[in-house]
Design a protein around this motif. Structure first.
Motif, PDB file in Angstrom:
ATOM      1  N   UNK A 208       3.511  12.738   5.113  1.00  0.00           N
ATOM      2  CA  UNK A 208       4.661  12.031   4.542  1.00  0.00           C
ATOM      3  C   UNK A 208       4.200  10.838   3.715  1.00  0.00           C
ATOM      4  N   UNK A 209       4.671  10.765   2.452  1.00  0.00           N
ATOM      5  CA  UNK A 209       4.326   9.641   1.581  1.00  0.00           C
ATOM      6  C   UNK A 209       5.017   8.379   2.095  1.00  0.00           C
ATOM      7  N   UNK A 210       4.271   7.279   2.181  1.00  0.00           N
ATOM      8  CA  UNK A 210       4.806   6.018   2.693  1.00  0.00           C
ATOM      9  C   UNK A 210       4.360   4.861   1.816  1.00  0.00           C
ATOM     10  N   UNK A 211       5.176   3.819   1.801  1.00  0.00           N
ATOM     11  CA  UNK A 211       4.858   2.568   1.130  1.00  0.00           C
ATOM     12  C   UNK A 211       5.179   1.444   2.102  1.00  0.00           C
ATOM     13  N   UNK A 212       4.220   0.535   2.305  1.00  0.00           N
ATOM     14  CA  UNK A 212       4.402  -0.576   3.250  1.00  0.00           C
ATOM     15  C   UNK A 212       3.753  -1.829   2.702  1.00  0.00           C
TER      16      UNK A 212
ATOM     17  N   UNK B  76       0.844  -1.199   0.000  1.00  0.00           N
ATOM     18  CA  UNK B  76       0.000   0.000   0.000  1.00  0.00           C
ATOM     19  C   UNK B  76       0.875   1.243   0.000  1.00  0.00           C
ATOM     20  N   UNK B  77       0.370   2.282  -0.641  1.00  0.00           N
ATOM     21  CA  UNK B  77       1.000   3.598  -0.644  1.00  0.00           C
ATOM     22  C   UNK B  77      -0.021   4.595  -0.127  1.00  0.00           C
ATOM     23  N   UNK B  78       0.427   5.485   0.744  1.00  0.00           N
ATOM     24  CA  UNK B  78      -0.489   6.427   1.373  1.00  0.00           C
ATOM     25  C   UNK B  78       0.327   7.586   1.923  1.00  0.00           C
TER      26      UNK B  78
ATOM     27  N   UNK C 256      -9.886   1.038  14.725  1.00  0.00           N
ATOM     28  CA  UNK C 256      -9.920  -0.327  15.261  1.00  0.00           C
ATOM     29  C   UNK C 256     -10.730  -1.275  14.381  1.00  0.00           C
ATOM     30  N   UNK C 257     -11.611  -0.753  13.558  1.00  0.00           N
ATOM     31  CA  UNK C 257     -12.423  -1.607  12.678  1.00  0.00           C
ATOM     32  C   UNK C 257     -12.201  -1.280  11.201  1.00  0.00           C
ATOM     33  N   UNK C 258     -11.277  -0.375  10.916  1.00  0.00           N
ATOM     34  CA  UNK C 258     -11.002   0.063   9.548  1.00  0.00           C
ATOM     35  C   UNK C 258      -9.830  -0.745   9.002  1.00  0.00           C
ATOM     36  N   UNK C 259     -10.011  -1.501   7.933  1.00  0.00           N
ATOM     37  CA  UNK C 259      -8.911  -2.297   7.389  1.00  0.00           C
ATOM     38  C   UNK C 259      -7.760  -1.408   6.912  1.00  0.00           C
ATOM     39  N   UNK C 260      -6.561  -1.762   7.302  1.00  0.00           N
ATOM     40  CA  UNK C 260      -5.383  -0.977   6.906  1.00  0.00           C
ATOM     41  C   UNK C 260      -5.261  -0.892   5.385  1.00  0.00           C
ATOM     42  N   UNK C 261      -5.661  -1.924   4.687  1.00  0.00           N
ATOM     43  CA  UNK C 261      -5.578  -1.938   3.227  1.00  0.00           C
ATOM     44  C   UNK C 261      -6.361  -0.795   2.587  1.00  0.00           C
ATOM     45  N   UNK C 262      -7.390  -0.308   3.272  1.00  0.00           N
ATOM     46  CA  UNK C 262      -8.239   0.752   2.715  1.00  0.00           C
ATOM     47  C   UNK C 262      -7.563   2.122   2.694  1.00  0.00           C
ATOM     48  N   UNK C 263      -6.406   2.274   3.351  1.00  0.00           N
ATOM     49  CA  UNK C 263      -5.732   3.577   3.298  1.00  0.00           C
ATOM     50  C   UNK C 263      -4.886   3.716   2.037  1.00  0.00           C
ATOM     51  N   UNK C 264      -4.804   2.673   1.242  1.00  0.00           N
ATOM     52  CA  UNK C 264      -4.048   2.743  -0.006  1.00  0.00           C
ATOM     53  C   UNK C 264      -4.554   3.910  -0.859  1.00  0.00           C
ATOM     54  N   UNK C 265      -3.635   4.819  -1.202  1.00  0.00           N
ATOM     55  CA  UNK C 265      -3.993   5.971  -2.026  1.00  0.00           C
ATOM     56  C   UNK C 265      -4.642   7.116  -1.270  1.00  0.00           C
ATOM     57  N   UNK C 266      -4.709   7.017   0.039  1.00  0.00           N
ATOM     58  CA  UNK C 266      -5.393   8.030   0.850  1.00  0.00           C
ATOM     59  C   UNK C 266      -4.406   8.800   1.732  1.00  0.00           C
ATOM     60  N   UNK C 267      -4.907   9.877   2.332  1.00  0.00           N
ATOM     61  CA  UNK C 267      -4.142  10.677   3.296  1.00  0.00           C
ATOM     62  C   UNK C 267      -4.706  10.432   4.682  1.00  0.00           C
TER      63      UNK C 267
END
Length: 158
Positions: A10-14, A3-5, A59-70
């Motif tokens: 700060x732009x991050x990729x993990x 994911x990139x976010x 706590x209930x938001x999937x980390x994958x959903x932050x891809x492309x978001x701030x």
């Protein structure tokens, strides 16, 4: 999953596990501990962060959903040297006691003031309805948000 976010500007990729929650990712991987682990089922708001300016229960938001978001956590709201007007107002008004709900309250208030720079007391209460505080009774929190709104609008704080 890669994911990139943007995290706190700060732009991050993990690489993340597909089932990981944003709360676990923020606290365990990024080591940002201002986001609190409360009820772990989306009820208390202690874990609230902003995703594209909208408060979410991490706590209930999937980390994958932050891809492309701030994403903004409490660590991205202000610095020790340059507090955000909301942080200053919460301190000035004595709005927090134990501080556990503070990061979620502050970020929810920021989202409100970004959308509505002059909210009524009822609008503030509605915005905070997903954030529980066991200590304060909310009066000082509401007063702090009103004071921050005044300061952000360039008017003298009430």
């Amino acid at each position: 999953m890669l994911i990139e976010f943007i995290m706190n500007g700060e732009m991050m990729t993990y690489e993340i596990a597909g089932e990981e929650t944003m709360l676990d990712f923020i606290r365990e991987t990024l080591m940002l501990h201002g986001t609190k682990r409360g009820c772990e089922n989306g009820e208390c708001g202690a874990c609230s962060v902003l995703v594209d300016g909208v408060p979410v229960n991490s706590c209930i938001y999937p980390a994958a959903r932050i891809n492309g978001k701030a994403v903004i956590t409490i660590e991205g709201l202000g610095t020790a040297e340059n507090l955000h007007p909301l942080q200053k107002a919460f301190i000035r008004e004595g709005a927090l006691q134990c501080g556990f709900c503070g990061s979620g309250m502050l970020l929810t208030a920021k989202a409100l003031l970004d959308k509505n720079p002059a909210p009524t007391e009822d609008e503030i209460k509605a915005a905070l309805s997903g954030n529980l505080c066991r200590c304060s009774g909310y009066v000082k929190i509401i007063r702090a948000i009103q004071a921050a709104a005044q300061e952000l609008s360039g008017k003298e704080a009430i």
